[in-house]
Design an enzyme around this catalytic site. Structure first.
Site, PDB file in Angstrom:
ATOM      1  CG  ASP A  86      52.652 -15.357  15.337  1.00  0.00           C
ATOM      2  OD1 ASP A  86      52.611 -15.033  14.084  1.00  0.00           O
ATOM      3  OD2 ASP A  86      52.273 -14.426  16.107  1.00  0.00           O
ATOM      4  CE1 TYR A 195      53.761  -8.552  19.794  1.00  0.00           C
ATOM      5  CE2 TYR A 195      53.794  -6.507  18.621  1.00  0.00           C
ATOM      6  CZ  TYR A 195      53.523  -7.673  18.552  1.00  0.00           C
ATOM      7  OH  TYR A 195      53.069  -8.576  17.547  1.00  0.00           O
TER       8      TYR A 195
HETATM    9 FE1  FEO Z   1      52.034 -12.179  15.625  1.00  0.00          FE
HETATM   10 FE2  FEO Z   1      54.433 -11.050  13.200  1.00  0.00          FE
HETATM   11  O1  FEO Z   1      53.295 -12.304  14.201  1.00  0.00           O
END
Ligand code: FEO
Length: 403
Positions: A86, A195
């Site tokens: 990402d 998160y």
């Molecule tokens: Fe946002 Fe561990 O990647």
């Protein structure tokens, strides 16, 4: 003429040039119903420097934002703080486009990038606490292994007291409001919790050691710019998110008891309700979650701040119910700490799969508090009382840990 996808200034000579993913619904098994952002940052000094990139499908958006400030081909330096795709998905294309003088990563990052792109991308390793000289700007790098991968590192822009923290202090939240203080505080807390619980929790001890190492450097922090979610720019917010992380690392016992279950004909559901009554009767706080309607990532958000986990399963084909196995497989991998456990459930003609559930608890390192309850067919009053007493017992054990 104005156009969409422009850069946003976050400090003098520093711009956000990332992308907003409004539709991301799943991030490797974690339900992200509010989407996310992939944050990349541009420093426009003597050396035009790009900090991280974005997920591959969002490269055009990033390029548009960079182009609103500078021709992307003029990028001199790329710093890769984290190799996960990402943030590096379009790194090879960016290197091809900009042909930068240098690409920097942590020592582990250099290896990760080589492995990911099969040797087609080379980077120079910055040693732990090393400095990158950009002429008018200087960046201090700090290895932050396992926040979130072994390659992860912080980059600190000395002249702006600005910490680029990659996954740390981030959250999956798609928002057009770039700064944390422009967003709902309760939403930030919820998404930050979720998160950490779903991404970083297994490495909590290492996160604690890394944050201690960072604090020992005594670097003033005027801003924290993570790779996901809003940028923290006020001292109040920075201290707040740091204190959240202290709590995530410590995971102290709390009075919350998470009770997860699934049921076919309502027997295990009734046991869950009676168990919750017992927990509440002793002054603890039950949080009852049916796995039919609640995703495992939401269970983890609740569990990170809990003191106990009770798991209820009906019996199906001699085993535990599939949703329970799914959720517990996930919990086991994320290794929550300071949790007590209990089991309850129901069965028909074959005995309940207690051993299977016990094995999950053992592998997760969660000690079981007895007694546990198993009801044949429909629980009668006696069984419901047993479940109630089991809830009381668990709550008492938990309170003993807290007091
Ligand atoms: Fe946002 Fe561990 O990647």
């Amino acid at each position: 003429m104005t156009k969409p996808f422009n850069a946003k200034k976050i400090a003098e000579n520093v711009y956000w040039v990332g992308a907003i993913d409004w539709q991301l619904a799943d991030f490797h098994g974690y339900k992200t119903e509010r989407g996310t952002t992939y944050n990349a940052f541009l420093i426009t000094g003597e050396k035009v420097t790009l900090i991280d990139t974005v997920k591959r499908p969002y490269m055009e958006e990033m390029l548009s934002r960079i182009s609103s400030i500078v021709d992307p081909e003029k990028i001199d330096v790329i710093i890769s703080n984290h190799a996960e795709l990402d943030h590096t998905g379009c790194l090879p294309e960016m290197i091809k486009l900009a042909n930068p003088e240098k690409v920097y990563a942590s020592p582990m990052g250099v290896k990760a990038i080589q492995d990911l792109f099969h040797g087609n991308v080379t980077a120079e390793a910055v040693p732990d606490k090393g400095t990158i000289d950009l002429g008018d700007f200087h960046i201090t790098c700090l290895e932050t292994r396992m926040i979130h991968w072994p390659d992860s590192m912080f980059s600190y822009l000395n002249e702006r007291q600005l910490l680029f923290s990659q996954d740390a202090f981030g959250m999956h939240l798609a928002t057009a409001k770039l700064f944390a203080d422009e967003n709902c505080p309760d939403l930030l807390k919820r998404e930050s919790d979720k998160y950490f619980a779903n991404i970083v929790l297994p490495y909590a001890k290492m996160v604690g050691a890394t944050l201690t190492k960072f604090k020992a450097l005594n670097l003033p922090v005027a801003m924290i710019a993570p790779d996901h979610g809003p940028v923290w720019r006020t001292q109040e917010d920075i201290q707040k998110v740091l204190s959240w992380y202290d709590n995530y690392v410590a995971q102290p016992f709390t009075k919350k008891v998470v009770i997860i279950y699934d049921t076919m004909w309502g027997s295990t559901q009734r046991l869950a309700s009676a168990f919750a009554e017992g927990v509440e009767a002793e002054g603890c706080v039950p949080r009852v979650i049916c796995l039919k309607s609640t995703d495992r990532s939401e269970v983890m958000r609740e569990l990170m701040h809990a003191g106990a986990l009770a798991v209820g399963s009906c019996t199906m084909n001699n085993g535990i119910f599939p949703t329970v196995a799914d959720c517990f497989t996930y919990i086991k991998g994320l290794k929550p700490q300071n949790i007590l456990g209990a089991i309850f459930g129901s069965y028909g003609w074959n005995l309940m799969a207690f051993d299977e559930l016990k094995a999950y608890f053992e592998k997760a390192g969660i000690p079981l508090v007895l007694p546990n309850v198993q009801a044949k067919m429909i629980p009668d009053e006696e069984k419901l009382l047993e479940a109630y007493e089991s809830g009381r017992t668990l709550a008492k054990e938990l309170l003993a840990k807290i007091n």
